[in-house]
Each structure stands twice: as C-alpha cells, then as structure tokens.
Design a protein around this motif. Sequence first.
Motif, mmCIF file in Angstrom:
data_model
loop_
_atom_site.group_PDB
_atom_site.id
_atom_site.type_symbol
_atom_site.label_atom_id
_atom_site.label_comp_id
_atom_site.label_asym_id
_atom_site.label_seq_id
_atom_site.Cartn_x
_atom_site.Cartn_y
_atom_site.Cartn_z
ATOM 1 N N GLN A 38 10.465 44.199 36.976
ATOM 2 C CA GLN A 38 10.009 42.904 37.460
ATOM 3 C C GLN A 38 10.032 41.819 36.379
ATOM 4 O OE1 GLN A 38 9.124 41.804 40.476
ATOM 5 N NE2 GLN A 38 9.591 43.760 41.446
ATOM 6 N N VAL A 74 4.140 43.838 40.679
ATOM 7 C CA VAL A 74 3.208 43.330 39.679
ATOM 8 C C VAL A 74 1.786 43.398 40.245
ATOM 9 C CG1 VAL A 74 2.533 41.323 38.307
ATOM 10 C CG2 VAL A 74 4.966 41.786 38.751
ATOM 11 N N VAL A 92 2.991 44.898 34.735
ATOM 12 C CA VAL A 92 4.317 44.440 35.156
ATOM 13 C C VAL A 92 5.334 45.554 34.895
ATOM 14 C CG1 VAL A 92 6.068 42.630 34.932
ATOM 15 C CG2 VAL A 92 3.672 42.109 34.432
ATOM 16 N N VAL A 109 7.994 36.792 35.158
ATOM 17 C CA VAL A 109 8.403 37.819 36.107
ATOM 18 C C VAL A 109 9.371 37.196 37.105
ATOM 19 C CG1 VAL A 109 6.248 39.071 35.812
ATOM 20 C CG2 VAL A 109 6.433 37.393 37.637
ATOM 21 N N ARG A 133 6.452 50.367 32.109
ATOM 22 C CA ARG A 133 5.798 49.115 32.460
ATOM 23 C C ARG A 133 5.162 48.450 31.238
ATOM 24 N NH1 ARG A 133 1.858 50.680 30.100
ATOM 25 N NH2 ARG A 133 0.287 52.159 30.828
#
Length: 226
Positions: free
Chosen positions: A90, A200, A86, A104, A74
């Motif tokens: 994504q 997210v 995030v 995103v 992430r």
Amino acid sequence: MTTAPPESRDRIYRSPMALVGGFLLLVIIGWLGIDAVVSGTGRTPWLALAVLILVVPLVVAFTLRPAVFANDDRLRIRNPFRVIVVPWGQVEMFRSAFSNEVFVKSGTKYQLWAIPVSLRGRKKAARQTARQAARPSDARGTGRGLGLFGGGGGGMQADGFGGRTSVPEGPARAETDKIMDELREILEARGKAETSQGEVSVRWAYEIVGPAVAGAVLLAILVAVG
C-alpha cells in the motif's frame, strides 16, 4: 495442515535525542509535581495533580512513544496519538523535506515522528561530501589525504581492531536520510510480495488521549471554580 510462515523481525527506528529529552523532562516534571502534591496547601495539590495528569501523557506521546517498525510485510508507525499499520503493497512513496513522510496509494500522507529530519546532520554530510570531492583522486582511493581518521571518504579507515576496512565511495548522508534510504530499499524489495498486501489500519492511542483529556478537564474545572 499448513502453517503460516513466521513474521520477520522488526527493524525499529527511534530518535535517541527524543528518548533522552523525554526521560529528563519526566524526571523534572515528576519531581516538581509530586513535591507540590505532597507539600502544597489549599488547591495547590489538586492543581499540581491535574497538571501531572495532563502533561505526563503529552511528554510521553511526543518523546518516548514515537517509533517506526519495519519488517518484510508491513510498516508500523507509532506516532504521538495514532498507530498506523501500512502493508508494503500500500506504500506509494517516501518523501523527505522538512519532515519525513510516507504516502499510501489512497493519497493519504502520514508523518514519521520517530525519524525527524536533521538539517544540521544534512549540512554536516554536505560539508563531508565537499571535503571528499576536494581530495585528490589517489588519496580517495588509497586512504591518503585525511589519514586513518578522515571522515566519510573512500579508501581505508581503522576498524577498531588494529586493522583497516574499506570505506565505500559516495556522498555522505545524514543519519535520518540513511534510514529513509533503507525504508525505500525495503519497499522496492517487498512492495509486490504476496505477504505484503492488505489494507491500511489506523488506531487512536486512547491510552495517551484518555489521561490527557481527563487532566485537561480536571484543570479546567479547578480554574473555573477559582
């Protein structure tokens, strides 16, 4: 019993100039503010205290706090007033224009405060690339032309230990653009990984917002009562 694989180590991106500037600002503000609190008379100590409570969190928020943390799963963005996590699955794309941003898949855009665009760095890189292109092809390939200390071109450069190391061919890039290239490479490599999926999340930095609001309210009250 199965155990989850350990989380990979974060790559941390911050702005050195922002850190230095923030530290210097805090020193100056602290020196002036504490002196006013200790030595001031009348309402001055209270006004100075209110300004300190308001300004110090804001300086920290915009200089020392911003950072971007990236690991294999992430992207974590620590902006002045929010923390956005995030998962790579994504992330739609990164964009670099007048600011560096991540989009995103829901269409939301988040600015990367810790990786500011350097127009000066881009101009310097463009000049370096132009110098590379102007050099003869044999000089680019063998290290001749600009010598051992020629900037950014192909060939050989000193490695700091008395030897020489090869320098890859290609256009020069500003430092923040290199960071964005690295983030794009991680996205390409990890975007479809099973551990990189999720939602997210956005969290407000109440540790910054709370004191700043308290200082603003106290300052407004002091100004209103005259």
